[in-house]
Write a protein that holds these residues in place. Structure first.
Motif, PDB file in Angstrom:
ATOM      1  N   PRO A  79       0.814  -1.222   0.000  1.00  0.00           N
ATOM      2  CA  PRO A  79       0.000   0.000   0.000  1.00  0.00           C
ATOM      3  C   PRO A  79       0.845   1.269   0.000  1.00  0.00           C
ATOM      4  O   PRO A  79       0.421   2.298  -0.526  1.00  0.00           O
ATOM      5  CB  PRO A  79      -0.788  -0.092   1.304  1.00  0.00           C
ATOM      6  N   TRP A  80       2.039   1.196   0.594  1.00  0.00           N
ATOM      7  CA  TRP A  80       2.902   2.383   0.634  1.00  0.00           C
ATOM      8  C   TRP A  80       3.260   2.852  -0.757  1.00  0.00           C
ATOM      9  O   TRP A  80       3.476   4.041  -0.985  1.00  0.00           O
ATOM     10  CB  TRP A  80       4.186   2.079   1.422  1.00  0.00           C
ATOM     11  N   ILE A  81       3.342   1.899  -1.698  1.00  0.00           N
ATOM     12  CA  ILE A  81       3.614   2.249  -3.099  1.00  0.00           C
ATOM     13  C   ILE A  81       2.299   2.474  -3.834  1.00  0.00           C
ATOM     14  O   ILE A  81       2.144   3.434  -4.577  1.00  0.00           O
ATOM     15  CB  ILE A  81       4.438   1.138  -3.780  1.00  0.00           C
ATOM     16  N   GLY A  82       1.358   1.576  -3.565  1.00  0.00           N
ATOM     17  CA  GLY A  82       0.064   1.641  -4.248  1.00  0.00           C
ATOM     18  C   GLY A  82      -0.641   2.970  -4.063  1.00  0.00           C
ATOM     19  O   GLY A  82      -1.304   3.465  -4.976  1.00  0.00           O
ATOM     20  N   MET A  83      -0.466   3.580  -2.876  1.00  0.00           N
ATOM     21  CA  MET A  83      -1.202   4.818  -2.595  1.00  0.00           C
ATOM     22  C   MET A  83      -0.815   5.942  -3.545  1.00  0.00           C
ATOM     23  O   MET A  83      -1.621   6.801  -3.864  1.00  0.00           O
ATOM     24  CB  MET A  83      -1.022   5.235  -1.134  1.00  0.00           C
ATOM     25  N   PHE A  84       0.437   5.903  -4.035  1.00  0.00           N
ATOM     26  CA  PHE A  84       0.840   6.962  -4.956  1.00  0.00           C
ATOM     27  C   PHE A  84       0.204   6.770  -6.330  1.00  0.00           C
ATOM     28  O   PHE A  84      -0.137   7.743  -7.002  1.00  0.00           O
ATOM     29  CB  PHE A  84       2.369   7.039  -5.035  1.00  0.00           C
ATOM     30  N   PHE A  85       0.019   5.499  -6.729  1.00  0.00           N
ATOM     31  CA  PHE A  85      -0.733   5.243  -7.959  1.00  0.00           C
ATOM     32  C   PHE A  85      -2.162   5.765  -7.794  1.00  0.00           C
ATOM     33  O   PHE A  85      -2.716   6.380  -8.706  1.00  0.00           O
ATOM     34  CB  PHE A  85      -0.739   3.750  -8.290  1.00  0.00           C
ATOM     35  N   GLY A  86      -2.729   5.488  -6.619  1.00  0.00           N
ATOM     36  CA  GLY A  86      -4.071   5.980  -6.341  1.00  0.00           C
ATOM     37  C   GLY A  86      -4.133   7.493  -6.418  1.00  0.00           C
ATOM     38  O   GLY A  86      -5.064   8.058  -7.001  1.00  0.00           O
ATOM     39  N   GLY A  87      -3.110   8.148  -5.864  1.00  0.00           N
ATOM     40  CA  GLY A  87      -3.054   9.608  -5.888  1.00  0.00           C
ATOM     41  C   GLY A  87      -3.020  10.146  -7.305  1.00  0.00           C
ATOM     42  O   GLY A  87      -3.779  11.056  -7.659  1.00  0.00           O
ATOM     43  N   VAL A  88      -2.158   9.540  -8.134  1.00  0.00           N
ATOM     44  CA  VAL A  88      -2.018  10.002  -9.520  1.00  0.00           C
ATOM     45  C   VAL A  88      -3.320   9.761 -10.296  1.00  0.00           C
ATOM     46  O   VAL A  88      -3.784  10.619 -11.051  1.00  0.00           O
ATOM     47  CB  VAL A  88      -0.832   9.298 -10.205  1.00  0.00           C
ATOM     48  N   PHE A  89      -3.908   8.584 -10.066  1.00  0.00           N
ATOM     49  CA  PHE A  89      -5.169   8.244 -10.716  1.00  0.00           C
ATOM     50  C   PHE A  89      -6.246   9.273 -10.335  1.00  0.00           C
ATOM     51  O   PHE A  89      -7.008   9.750 -11.190  1.00  0.00           O
ATOM     52  CB  PHE A  89      -5.575   6.829 -10.299  1.00  0.00           C
ATOM     53  N   ALA A  90      -6.277   9.636  -9.055  1.00  0.00           N
ATOM     54  CA  ALA A  90      -7.258  10.618  -8.589  1.00  0.00           C
ATOM     55  C   ALA A  90      -7.035  11.979  -9.241  1.00  0.00           C
ATOM     56  O   ALA A  90      -7.992  12.676  -9.591  1.00  0.00           O
ATOM     57  CB  ALA A  90      -7.191  10.752  -7.065  1.00  0.00           C
ATOM     58  N   VAL A  91      -5.773  12.344  -9.424  1.00  0.00           N
ATOM     59  CA  VAL A  91      -5.473  13.622 -10.074  1.00  0.00           C
ATOM     60  C   VAL A  91      -6.000  13.612 -11.511  1.00  0.00           C
ATOM     61  O   VAL A  91      -6.616  14.590 -11.966  1.00  0.00           O
ATOM     62  CB  VAL A  91      -3.953  13.911 -10.063  1.00  0.00           C
ATOM     63  N   LEU A  92      -5.799  12.481 -12.213  1.00  0.00           N
ATOM     64  CA  LEU A  92      -6.286  12.390 -13.589  1.00  0.00           C
ATOM     65  C   LEU A  92      -7.809  12.539 -13.641  1.00  0.00           C
ATOM     66  O   LEU A  92      -8.344  13.277 -14.470  1.00  0.00           O
ATOM     67  CB  LEU A  92      -5.867  11.055 -14.218  1.00  0.00           C
TER      68      LEU A  92
END
Lengths: 347, 247
Positions: free
Chosen positions: A100-113
């Protein structure tokens, strides 16, 4: 005139005192030190759990406040970002065993998009229409996540894979580690937003929130500033959404993308103080326990009455202190600082 | 005075059937104060809004410093160096005077300290120093006008468009405002001033542009324009002719 005097006094005091002897510096540190002791005092797991949610929603309220408070684009669709963060980290864990520590940044970027896509259509709307559109988007999200069950698990939801508790996988059997991680996130978000508020973009957001026409006249690119606000807000909210998933272990689209969730995030900031750094923290401290306590005492006896009472308390709070609970608290805090400064001047 | 800083060429703005501005052309020269007058609804504010990008003009061209700014957004126009004030004041109500003007100063600097310093100077310049930490919402009308002035100046404009800054002021306040306008002009900023108050326009302007029904009626030196019969008739009404003659 009075204001000018106090500001001069401020300058004198900050220059005259050693950094650590200034109450402006040591009071927040003292507060943080007290916060670090909380798990030692609150040993009851239920209450610590409640405190954890207060911190998480306080942080989410601060993230919401960037776009909803500073720039006054009242979003009632922030569950979208919260949910995307939660789903992205959980899915990456299930399908690829990504921490999750890595996954959360993917989530963040996805949310920005998603935020950019939303912003392109929604920022043309003014006032209430903006809020209505963000609600509509959250329903679209909810339906999409229910529909594509192959990927998202559908309406039944997803469970975070259990792996016996480890820091690397952001999973703990006790609520104490969560407390410290959430607290750290809260402190970082406070520092970030404080910094943003004192920067050009922070001034621009506030100006846009006050009067868009006048903001344009002094060269502010409104669309750009709003996109930036929504982007940063979406990113932080998604990170907190992944925290939430790691904390409750189970997510499903109906509650993750619900308007109820969005309202809860917005409410924390509105009750606490729009466009202030610490307002949402105060808001969360008040709103979350009230919701929880009314539910605990009335939820079984008189189902529904708990929501009525919860609503009533919020209505009274907003009528009595329309600019947020932070206003009287700030006043008291200011008094305390002045008194401490005077007593240190005498020494 | 020979190089135009702003050229408006064949500008038109139609709202459905109404021709608010109709094929209007004029130049503004570097360093001058151009007064714009005309009866209510003659297109003064609409012209301002077309120049500054708040309205998309139906036809025509606007050149600033030789560059076309036709159809550009208000923020772009402001970045090029055109500042403006509003007929009805638009302060950032919840912000203090200092914060308001600092926001303007941020157009030319990224740094908070520098922006605050520029803002402090402008606030002092317009005479609001003793109210620098007052919340803008609670200012009187004249002080809100001062604030808008300071906020626009903080963006370091080359050209400043003032939309009825004297409206609602008493005689003494008008005098103060006039002094302020002259000091701004002395700093080398070109000014276009829309006004209703006759005394203001005649005492302040190097040249006057008279609009009527969205078109140019005449332009020239204040004294000449004021004695033009068509102006007296259109703008002041027939009975006013005698009054002007006595001035």
């Amino acid at each position: 005139m009075k204001n000018v005097k106090t500001s001069r006094q401020e300058i004198k005091n900050t220059a005259g005192n050693a950094m650590i002897l200034n109450p402006r510096n040591y009071l927040p540190i003292l507060g943080l030190a007290l916060a670090l002791l909380v798990p030692l005092i609150v040993t009851n797991s239920y209450y610590l759990g409640l405190i954890n949610l207060v911190i998480l929603f306080g942080a989410a309220g601060i993230a919401w406040n960037i776009v909803g408070g500073y720039a006054r684009q009242v979003s009632l669709g922030h569950s979208i970002f919260f949910g995307i963060g939660a789903y992205t980290t959980t899915l990456l864990q299930i399908k690829f065993n990504i921490s999750p520590w890595i996954g959360m940044f993917f989530g963040g970027v996805f949310a920005v998009l998603i935020g950019i896509l939303m912003g392109m259509s929604v920022f043309r709307m003014k006032g209430h229409y903006f809020a209505v559109f963000t609600i509509a988007y959250s329903y679209v999200m909810m339906l999409l996540f229910q529909k594509f069950r192959g990927l998202t698990g559908g309406a039944e939801g997803l469970s975070v894979p259990f792996n016996d508790g480890s820091l690397a996988m952001f999973q703990f059997s006790s609520k104490v580690p969560y407390y410290y991680i959430f607290l750290l996130a809260l402190v970082l978000i406070i520092l970030l937003v404080q910094r943003l508020g004192k920067s050009r973009i922070g001034y621009y957001w506030t100006a846009i929130g006050q009067d868009e026409q006048a903001a344009m006249a002094i060269g502010i690119n409104i669309a750009m500033a709003k996109h930036l606000a929504l982007g940063i807000s979406a990113f932080l909210t998604a990170i907190l959404g992944s925290f939430y998933a790691q904390y409750v272990y189970f997510i499903e689209p109906f509650s993750m993308f619900s308007t109820h969730m969005s309202v809860e995030i917005a409410l924390v900031a509105i009750v606490g103080g729009l466009g202030t750094v610490m307002g949402p923290v105060v808001g969360a401290i008040v709103v979350k326990p009230i919701a929880e306590l009314t539910n605990m005492f009335l939820g079984n006896v008189l189902p529904g009455a708990n929501y009525a009472l919860y609503g009533l308390i919020l209505i009274v709070a907003i009528i009595v202190i329309p600019n947020g609970l932070i206003v009287p608290i700030n006043r008291l805090y200011q008094k305390l600082i002045n008194r401490l400064e005077r007593s240190s001047d005498r020494n | 005075m020979s190089t135009p800083i702003l050229s408006v060429k064949g500008l038109s703005k139609h709202f459905d059937g109404l021709k608010a501005v109709d094929n209007l052309s004029f130049d503004v020269f570097k360093g001058e104060i151009l007064g714009v007058i005309g009866p209510n609804g003659s297109g003064k504010t609409t012209t301002f809004n077309c120049i500054t990008g708040y309205y998309k003009s139906t036809a025509g061209e606007v050149l600033f410093d030789g560059k076309s700014i036709t159809g550009r957004t208000p923020d772009f126009v402001a970045q090029q160096g055109i500042g403006r004030t509003f007929q009805v004041t638009r302060p950032f109500g919840d912000m203090t005077v200092w914060e308001n003007v600092t926001t303007g100063a941020f157009l030319r600097t990224m740094h908070l300290m520098e922006a605050k310093k520029i803002a402090e100077q402008e606030v002092e310049f317009v005479g609001l120093a003793d109210k620098i930490n007052v919340v803008a919402r609670s200012l009187s009308i004249i002080d809100q006008r001062r604030l808008e002035f300071a906020r626009a100046l903080a963006t370091k404009p080359k050209l400043l468009l003032l939309d009825e800054v004297m409206a609602g002021l008493n005689a003494q306040e008008v005098d103060e405002a006039l002094k302020l306008v002259h000091r701004v002009s002395a700093m080398g900023i070109t000014l276009v001033v829309v006004e209703h108050v006759m005394k203001v326009i005649t005492s302040i302007s190097n040249r006057v542009l008279v609009l009527n029904f969205g078109a140019k009626l005449t332009e020239g030196k204040p004294a000449d324009v004021m004695s033009t019969p068509s102006v007296i008739e259109a703008y002041l009404g027939k009975g006013f002719g005698d009054y002007v003659a006595n001035c």
